[in-house]
Enzyme design. Structure first.
Site, PDB file in Angstrom:
ATOM      1  CE1 TYR A  27      -4.433  -2.132   4.961  1.00 42.78           C
ATOM      2  CE2 TYR A  27      -3.381  -0.038   4.444  1.00 42.78           C
ATOM      3  CZ  TYR A  27      -3.980  -1.210   4.032  1.00 42.78           C
ATOM      4  OH  TYR A  27      -4.124  -1.463   2.682  1.00 42.78           O
TER       5      TYR A  27
ATOM      6  CB  SER B 134      -0.857  -0.032   1.269  1.00 43.70           C
ATOM      7  OG  SER B 134      -1.422   1.242   1.509  1.00 43.70           O
TER       8      SER B 134
HETATM    9  P1  NDP Z   1     -11.520  -5.862   0.798  1.00 42.72           P
HETATM   10  O1  NDP Z   1     -11.765  -5.484   2.213  1.00 42.72           O
HETATM   11  O2  NDP Z   1     -12.495  -5.456  -0.243  1.00 42.72           O
HETATM   12  O3  NDP Z   1     -11.272  -7.422   0.683  1.00 42.72           O
HETATM   13  C1  NDP Z   1     -10.407  -8.057   1.593  1.00 42.72           C
HETATM   14  C2  NDP Z   1     -10.506  -9.538   1.458  1.00 42.72           C
HETATM   15  O4  NDP Z   1      -9.709 -10.120   2.511  1.00 42.72           O
HETATM   16  C3  NDP Z   1     -11.926 -10.056   1.624  1.00 42.72           C
HETATM   17  O5  NDP Z   1     -12.164 -11.111   0.735  1.00 42.72           O
HETATM   18  C4  NDP Z   1     -11.915 -10.546   3.068  1.00 42.72           C
HETATM   19  O6  NDP Z   1     -12.834 -11.587   3.320  1.00 42.72           O
HETATM   20  C5  NDP Z   1     -10.504 -11.052   3.201  1.00 42.72           C
HETATM   21  N1  NDP Z   1     -10.157 -11.143   4.619  1.00 42.72           N
HETATM   22  C6  NDP Z   1     -10.157 -10.164   5.542  1.00 42.72           C
HETATM   23  N2  NDP Z   1      -9.881 -10.666   6.753  1.00 42.72           N
HETATM   24  C7  NDP Z   1      -9.696 -11.992   6.589  1.00 42.72           C
HETATM   25  C8  NDP Z   1      -9.424 -13.066   7.485  1.00 42.72           C
HETATM   26  N3  NDP Z   1      -9.307 -12.859   8.789  1.00 42.72           N
HETATM   27  N4  NDP Z   1      -9.314 -14.306   6.979  1.00 42.72           N
HETATM   28  C9  NDP Z   1      -9.465 -14.538   5.661  1.00 42.72           C
HETATM   29  N5  NDP Z   1      -9.743 -13.563   4.768  1.00 42.72           N
HETATM   30  C10 NDP Z   1      -9.871 -12.308   5.227  1.00 42.72           C
HETATM   31  O7  NDP Z   1     -10.072  -5.237   0.463  1.00 42.72           O
HETATM   32  P2  NDP Z   1      -9.395  -4.866  -0.933  1.00 42.72           P
HETATM   33  O8  NDP Z   1      -9.815  -5.790  -1.980  1.00 42.72           O
HETATM   34  O9  NDP Z   1      -9.511  -3.416  -1.114  1.00 42.72           O
HETATM   35  O10 NDP Z   1      -7.871  -5.123  -0.538  1.00 42.72           O
HETATM   36  C11 NDP Z   1      -7.095  -6.174  -1.061  1.00 42.72           C
HETATM   37  C12 NDP Z   1      -5.658  -5.890  -0.739  1.00 42.72           C
HETATM   38  O11 NDP Z   1      -5.241  -4.669  -1.364  1.00 42.72           O
HETATM   39  C13 NDP Z   1      -5.372  -5.697   0.744  1.00 42.72           C
HETATM   40  O12 NDP Z   1      -4.132  -6.271   1.061  1.00 42.72           O
HETATM   41  C14 NDP Z   1      -5.307  -4.179   0.901  1.00 42.72           C
HETATM   42  O13 NDP Z   1      -4.536  -3.815   2.012  1.00 42.72           O
HETATM   43  C15 NDP Z   1      -4.670  -3.793  -0.407  1.00 42.72           C
HETATM   44  N6  NDP Z   1      -4.879  -2.413  -0.845  1.00 42.72           N
HETATM   45  C16 NDP Z   1      -6.111  -1.991  -1.258  1.00 42.72           C
HETATM   46  C17 NDP Z   1      -6.293  -0.708  -1.704  1.00 42.72           C
HETATM   47  C18 NDP Z   1      -7.628  -0.211  -2.179  1.00 42.72           C
HETATM   48  O14 NDP Z   1      -7.742   0.989  -2.516  1.00 42.72           O
HETATM   49  N7  NDP Z   1      -8.658  -1.028  -2.237  1.00 42.72           N
HETATM   50  C19 NDP Z   1      -5.171   0.256  -1.781  1.00 42.72           C
HETATM   51  C20 NDP Z   1      -3.914  -0.288  -1.303  1.00 42.72           C
HETATM   52  C21 NDP Z   1      -3.788  -1.590  -0.867  1.00 42.72           C
HETATM   53  P3  NDP Z   1     -14.394 -11.307   3.608  1.00 42.72           P
HETATM   54  O15 NDP Z   1     -14.943 -10.814   2.316  1.00 42.72           O
HETATM   55  O16 NDP Z   1     -14.888 -12.615   4.011  1.00 42.72           O
HETATM   56  O17 NDP Z   1     -14.433 -10.257   4.675  1.00 42.72           O
END
Ligand code: NDP
Length: 251
Positions: free
Chosen positions: A171, A158
């Site tokens: 985070y 990120s």
């Molecule tokens: P979302 O919150 O939309 O999705 C996150 C995913 O991770 C979901 O499928 C969620 O599952 C899963 N997850 C969370 N906690 C757990 C857990 N305890 N066990 C298993 N699975 C888990 O996030 P994004 O798609 O936005 O983010 C994806 C990646 O990109 C992350 O690493 C984030 O830090 C990074 N990122 C995102 C940005 C953005 O603008 N979106 C910018 C910079 C980095 P469930 O659906 O079941 O909750």
């Protein structure tokens, strides 16, 4: 040497044919788009996440599109330990024998507040999901990655994992740890195996996490997860062979 992702990267339709790729957090957001995109380019995708209904919906969508049959592995990374990761590795060894790609994508945002008022429980949850689980999964899946002819590990970073910013607390620190993990592992594997390790900052993307972090934004001003997939495909496919230890960005 510093590497960048080719801006106009155009993946071959069968880029990932014959490859098995595990995606964490595959049920929603960027992970969901990555799983669908990898499958549509020929990969057998292992869907790992905590909400089974969401994983099933991705599984069904892959099937409907005629992609290779996916596999579902439910795991809550907030509580998963070495034993569950070892079970996953055994199941993967029995079913696939090797792993060509590992996308560490699942993360939690945690508390958005000053360090001074952050809770230890909130801090620990973020570190557990975003850092510790990443270590455990990698540790147990490395033998499978080594067994593939050319494997790729992608860790999700990120902007705040490269430059700290107020109120991003655990985070941001977890993403700095992710960058450190990537560098250590990439250095260990350099010249000793065909496994490459890189980090990728997706940039602002319209997902639930982004909408929570920036409630005043117009969500559609940011790219949809599907729009940023060329970078993910580049890193998972053989076109990025030899790229190792790099902190990359989608834009
Ligand atoms: P979302 O919150 O939309 O999705 C996150 C995913 O991770 C979901 O499928 C969620 O599952 C899963 N997850 C969370 N906690 C757990 C857990 N305890 N066990 C298993 N699975 C888990 O996030 P994004 O798609 O936005 O983010 C994806 C990646 O990109 C992350 O690493 C984030 O830090 C990074 N990122 C995102 C940005 C953005 O603008 N979106 C910018 C910079 C980095 P469930 O659906 O079941 O909750």
């Amino acid at each position: 040497m510093t590497h960048t992702i080719p801006g106009n990267y155009n993946p071959a339709p069968d880029l990932l044919a014959g490859k098995t790729i595990l995606v964490t957090g595959a049920g929603d957001g960027i992970g969901r788009a990555a799983a669908l995109s990898f499958a549509s380019h020929g990969a057998t995708v292992v869907l790992l996440g905590r909400t089974v209904a969401k994983l099933e919906s991705v599984y069904d969508e892959i099937e409907l599109a005629g992609g290779p049959q996916a596999a579902i592995f439910p795991m809550d990374l907030a509580v998963a330990g070495g034993e569950q990761c070892a079970e996953l590795a055994t199941a993967m060894t029995d079913t696939f024998g090797a792993l060509d790609g590992l996308l560490h994508n699942a993360s939690v945002l945690g508390e958005r507040r000053p360090i001074e008022s952050s809770t230890y429980a909130g801090w620990q949850e973020v570190m557990q999901v975003n850092v510790n689980a990443q270590f455990l999964l990698t540790r147990h899946l490395l033998p499978l990655l080594r067994a593939a002819p050319s494997a790729s590990i992608v860790l999700t970073s990120s902007g705040v994992g490269r430059k700290g910013r107020a109120f991003w607390g655990a985070y941001a620190v977890s993403k700095f740890a992710t960058e450190g993990f990537m560098q250590v592992l990439a250095d260990e594997l350099e010249n000793t195996s065909e496994v490459r390790v890189n980090s990728l900052n997706p940039g602002a993307t319209n997902t639930a996490m982004r909408r929570t972090a920036y409630p005043s934004e117009t969500p559609t001003d940011n790219p949809a997860p599907a729009d940023i997939m060329p970078a993910y495909l580049y890193l998972m496919g053989d076109d990025s062979k030899g790229v190792n230890g790099q902190a990359l960005s989608v834009r």
